[in-house]
Write a protein that holds these residues in place. Structure first.
Motif, PDB file in Angstrom:
ATOM      1  N   GLY A 261       0.828  -1.203   0.000  1.00 26.27           N
ATOM      2  CA  GLY A 261       0.000   0.000   0.000  1.00 26.27           C
ATOM      3  C   GLY A 261       0.858   1.246   0.000  1.00 26.27           C
ATOM      4  N   GLY A 262       0.471   2.205   0.841  1.00 25.41           N
ATOM      5  CA  GLY A 262       1.252   3.424   0.986  1.00 25.41           C
ATOM      6  C   GLY A 262       0.853   4.513   0.022  1.00 25.41           C
ATOM      7  N   PRO A 263       1.329   5.743   0.253  1.00 27.12           N
ATOM      8  CA  PRO A 263       1.000   6.873  -0.614  1.00 27.12           C
ATOM      9  C   PRO A 263       1.462   6.647  -2.051  1.00 27.12           C
ATOM     10  N   SER A 264       0.673   7.100  -3.000  1.00 32.17           N
ATOM     11  CA  SER A 264       0.956   6.811  -4.411  1.00 32.17           C
ATOM     12  C   SER A 264       2.275   7.401  -4.875  1.00 32.17           C
ATOM     13  N   ASP A 265       2.650   8.602  -4.363  1.00 35.30           N
ATOM     14  CA  ASP A 265       3.893   9.201  -4.850  1.00 35.30           C
ATOM     15  C   ASP A 265       5.118   8.471  -4.305  1.00 35.30           C
ATOM     16  N   VAL A 266       5.031   7.943  -3.087  1.00 38.03           N
ATOM     17  CA  VAL A 266       6.143   7.156  -2.542  1.00 38.03           C
ATOM     18  C   VAL A 266       6.286   5.860  -3.339  1.00 38.03           C
ATOM     19  N   VAL A 267       5.173   5.226  -3.662  1.00 38.15           N
ATOM     20  CA  VAL A 267       5.211   4.009  -4.472  1.00 38.15           C
ATOM     21  C   VAL A 267       5.769   4.326  -5.857  1.00 38.15           C
ATOM     22  N   GLU A 268       5.305   5.424  -6.461  1.00 34.00           N
ATOM     23  CA  GLU A 268       5.769   5.816  -7.799  1.00 34.00           C
ATOM     24  C   GLU A 268       7.292   5.945  -7.843  1.00 34.00           C
ATOM     25  N   LEU A 269       7.850   6.679  -6.877  1.00 36.07           N
ATOM     26  CA  LEU A 269       9.288   6.928  -6.891  1.00 36.07           C
ATOM     27  C   LEU A 269      10.076   5.674  -6.512  1.00 36.07           C
ATOM     28  N   THR A 270       9.570   4.894  -5.563  1.00 39.68           N
ATOM     29  CA  THR A 270      10.227   3.630  -5.200  1.00 39.68           C
ATOM     30  C   THR A 270      10.327   2.714  -6.405  1.00 39.68           C
ATOM     31  N   VAL A 271       9.232   2.575  -7.130  1.00 37.84           N
ATOM     32  CA  VAL A 271       9.208   1.685  -8.297  1.00 37.84           C
ATOM     33  C   VAL A 271      10.111   2.220  -9.404  1.00 37.84           C
ATOM     34  N   ALA A 272      10.090   3.538  -9.640  1.00 38.22           N
ATOM     35  CA  ALA A 272      10.924   4.123 -10.697  1.00 38.22           C
ATOM     36  C   ALA A 272      12.411   3.906 -10.413  1.00 38.22           C
ATOM     37  N   LEU A 273      12.818   4.134  -9.172  1.00 36.40           N
ATOM     38  CA  LEU A 273      14.223   3.941  -8.810  1.00 36.40           C
ATOM     39  C   LEU A 273      14.603   2.462  -8.826  1.00 36.40           C
ATOM     40  N   ALA A 274      13.692   1.606  -8.369  1.00 31.87           N
ATOM     41  CA  ALA A 274      13.954   0.163  -8.399  1.00 31.87           C
ATOM     42  C   ALA A 274      14.135  -0.318  -9.826  1.00 31.87           C
ATOM     43  N   ARG A 275      13.325   0.192 -10.736  1.00 37.94           N
ATOM     44  CA  ARG A 275      13.451  -0.205 -12.146  1.00 37.94           C
ATOM     45  C   ARG A 275      14.834   0.159 -12.682  1.00 37.94           C
ATOM     46  N   GLU A 276      15.298   1.363 -12.354  1.00 36.49           N
ATOM     47  CA  GLU A 276      16.640   1.779 -12.794  1.00 36.49           C
ATOM     48  C   GLU A 276      17.726   0.906 -12.162  1.00 36.49           C
ATOM     49  N   MET A 277      17.580   0.620 -10.867  1.00 34.76           N
ATOM     50  CA  MET A 277      18.599  -0.172 -10.177  1.00 34.76           C
ATOM     51  C   MET A 277      18.664  -1.596 -10.715  1.00 34.76           C
ATOM     52  N   LEU A 278      17.516  -2.207 -10.960  1.00 37.90           N
ATOM     53  CA  LEU A 278      17.504  -3.568 -11.475  1.00 37.90           C
ATOM     54  C   LEU A 278      18.082  -3.626 -12.884  1.00 37.90           C
ATOM     55  N   ASP A 279      17.801  -2.601 -13.687  1.00 35.12           N
ATOM     56  CA  ASP A 279      18.377  -2.544 -15.025  1.00 35.12           C
ATOM     57  C   ASP A 279      19.890  -2.351 -14.947  1.00 35.12           C
ATOM     58  N   ALA A 280      20.343  -1.437 -14.073  1.00 33.50           N
ATOM     59  CA  ALA A 280      21.784  -1.206 -13.919  1.00 33.50           C
ATOM     60  C   ALA A 280      22.490  -2.449 -13.388  1.00 33.50           C
ATOM     61  N   GLY A 281      21.769  -3.245 -12.612  1.00 39.11           N
ATOM     62  CA  GLY A 281      22.334  -4.480 -12.075  1.00 39.11           C
ATOM     63  C   GLY A 281      22.291  -5.649 -13.033  1.00 39.11           C
ATOM     64  N   GLY A 282      21.769  -5.409 -14.250  1.00 41.73           N
ATOM     65  CA  GLY A 282      21.794  -6.434 -15.287  1.00 41.73           C
ATOM     66  C   GLY A 282      20.573  -7.315 -15.371  1.00 41.73           C
ATOM     67  N   LEU A 283      19.482  -6.955 -14.663  1.00 43.49           N
ATOM     68  CA  LEU A 283      18.291  -7.809 -14.678  1.00 43.49           C
ATOM     69  C   LEU A 283      17.289  -7.444 -15.770  1.00 43.49           C
ATOM     70  N   GLY A 284      17.494  -6.293 -16.420  1.00 45.04           N
ATOM     71  CA  GLY A 284      16.606  -5.912 -17.513  1.00 45.04           C
ATOM     72  C   GLY A 284      15.206  -5.570 -17.044  1.00 45.04           C
TER      73      GLY A 284
END
Length: 428
Positions: A261-284
């Motif tokens: 759950g949680g506030p939508s903007d916190v979820v938005e930014l968490t997911v956006a940064l996670a997507r970048e980190m997973l891509d940078a880590g080679g997971l695509g």
């Protein structure tokens, strides 16, 4: 090396040589260059800037003032935020990324002024400790995949000494000095990839998009020069993140996000940064929200907290005093000033004025409406929490002009404003 010659060269707008930079940094770290001399050089840099090669040399010299962590054998990716109000993103992001199999070494700091510190938030959890040895950190990364802890004293010690001097000499506001300060620690940390969250707006150090983009580009270049896959998101900090600013209150909100759950903007930014980190880590391409829904990110959080002595089931600190501020009119929340909210939380005791000051883990601000939400006269707008009732009056006063209530519904904008890195050009 004569420090006066180096000061004069930069004072007159000249370019410092690699040797001059290395010797002046080493000299200041060892005590051979006096604080007043380094203060003069820092002010000359603030006024005249540094070129890319100078910034890279300055960063390298600070890295070489201490040790570099060896995280060989681990697929590591880290994230750094330039700081903001309600910025609890590290808390859900670190276990989320680790739950996909990457190692996330998150060396974090404490808050100062209106910007909160990740370590202060986590220390509101009973038993949790921030100070780990390098061996403990490596072991936790292997076993859990995630660690949030304080940097050791031998990691870029020149930066620690320089930052303390900049803080008291009015020389913090310099993009070359900010970029080299952040990147010297992150490169020395030994991470294989790095995602930067560069804040823009009233609650951020960079007030304009242009300045934030310049800082992001400088840091991405420094990372690339050091062989670290580095990219940056430019994100909005004109209004505070989520619905809370403080310590324990931000932990509680982070747990909501980890529970799906949680506030939508916190979820938005968490997911956006996670997507970048997973891509940078080679997971695509990965469905980064899946492990929020299925509980794996929460499992990693619990393991991370337990590994550092914390009790994830213990109740968080509760405040001795609360005060509710109600809305003065009907309408929609058109704006919520991040700086005002952050300073109110600081006045309540959630932050510190000087390094080493104690903080109240229970103090903080909760706002009951986000930008675009309807508000009604007489209904709660803010709840202020503190341990010292005498702090309430000034905090309430600081929030007097923090809110704009408008007649038409305001539509909140996205948190992610742009990007700098290898996959795309920065966008508005």
């Amino acid at each position: 090396m004569d420090p006066i010659t180096v000061i004069a060269a930069k004072r007159d707008g000249g370019e410092l040589s690699t040797e001059q930079i290395r010797e002046v940094i080493a000299g200041y770290t060892s005590g051979g260059v006096a604080p007043e001399q380094m203060s003069s050089l820092l002010m000359a840099i603030v006024l005249n800037g540094m070129g890319r090669r100078e910034i890279a040399d300055w960063t390298a010299a600070m890295i070489d003032s201490g040790v570099r962590l060896d995280l060989t054998g681990l697929r590591t990716v880290d994230k750094h935020s330039t700081g903001g109000v309600g910025d609890k993103i590290t808390l859900p992001l670190t276990p989320l990324v680790a739950s996909y199999g990457l190692a996330v070494p998150q060396l974090s700091g404490r808050g100062l002024g209106h910007t909160g510190g990740t370590l202060d938030k986590l220390e509101s959890i009973p038993g949790w400790r921030a100070d780990l040895t390098v061996d403990e950190m490596r072991a936790q990364l292997r076993e859990v995949g995630a660690v949030v802890c304080a940097a050791t004293a031998d990691l870029a010690p020149a930066d620690r000494k320089l930052y303390a001097l900049r803080d008291v000499t009015g020389t913090v506001a310099s993009i070359p000095l900010i970029a080299s300060s952040i990147m010297s620690k992150k490169i020395a940390e030994g991470t294989g990839a790095l995602v930067l969250d560069v804040k823009v707006g009233s609650g951020a150090f960079m007030k304009t998009y242009a300045d934030a983009a310049e800082l992001a580009e400088a840091m991405v270049e420094l990372g690339a020069d050091a062989g670290v896959d580095t990219r940056a998101l430019l994100t909005d900090m004109s209004s505070p993140l989520g619905r809370t600013a403080g310590n324990a209150v931000e932990v509680a909100e982070s747990l909501e996000v980890l529970a799906g759950g949680g506030p939508s903007d916190v979820v938005e930014l968490t997911v956006a940064l996670a997507r970048e980190m997973l891509d940078a880590g080679g997971l695509g391409e990965v469905d980064v929200a899946e492990n929020l829904r299925n509980g794996r990110a929460m499992d990693t959080w619990r393991s991370m907290i337990i590994a550092q002595g914390g009790d994830p089931d213990a109740p968080l600190p509760a405040p001795r005093h609360t005060h509710v501020v109600t809305a003065t009119g009907d309408g929609h929340l058109g704006a919520l000033d991040a700086l005002a909210v952050g300073e109110a939380a600081w006045l309540l005791g959630a932050g510190r004025s000087r390094p080493g000051d104690a903080v109240s883990y229970a103090a903080g601000v909760t706002w009951h409406a986000g930008v675009g939400d309807p508000v009604r006269a007489g209904e709660p707008l803010f709840t202020l929490a503190c341990d010292d009732e005498s702090r309430l009056e000034r905090a309430v006063e600081r929030l007097d002009d923090a809110v704009q209530i408008v007649a038409p519904a305001a539509r909140p904008g996205p948190r992610v404003l742009g990007r700098v890195g290898d996959r795309a050009q920065p966008r508005r």
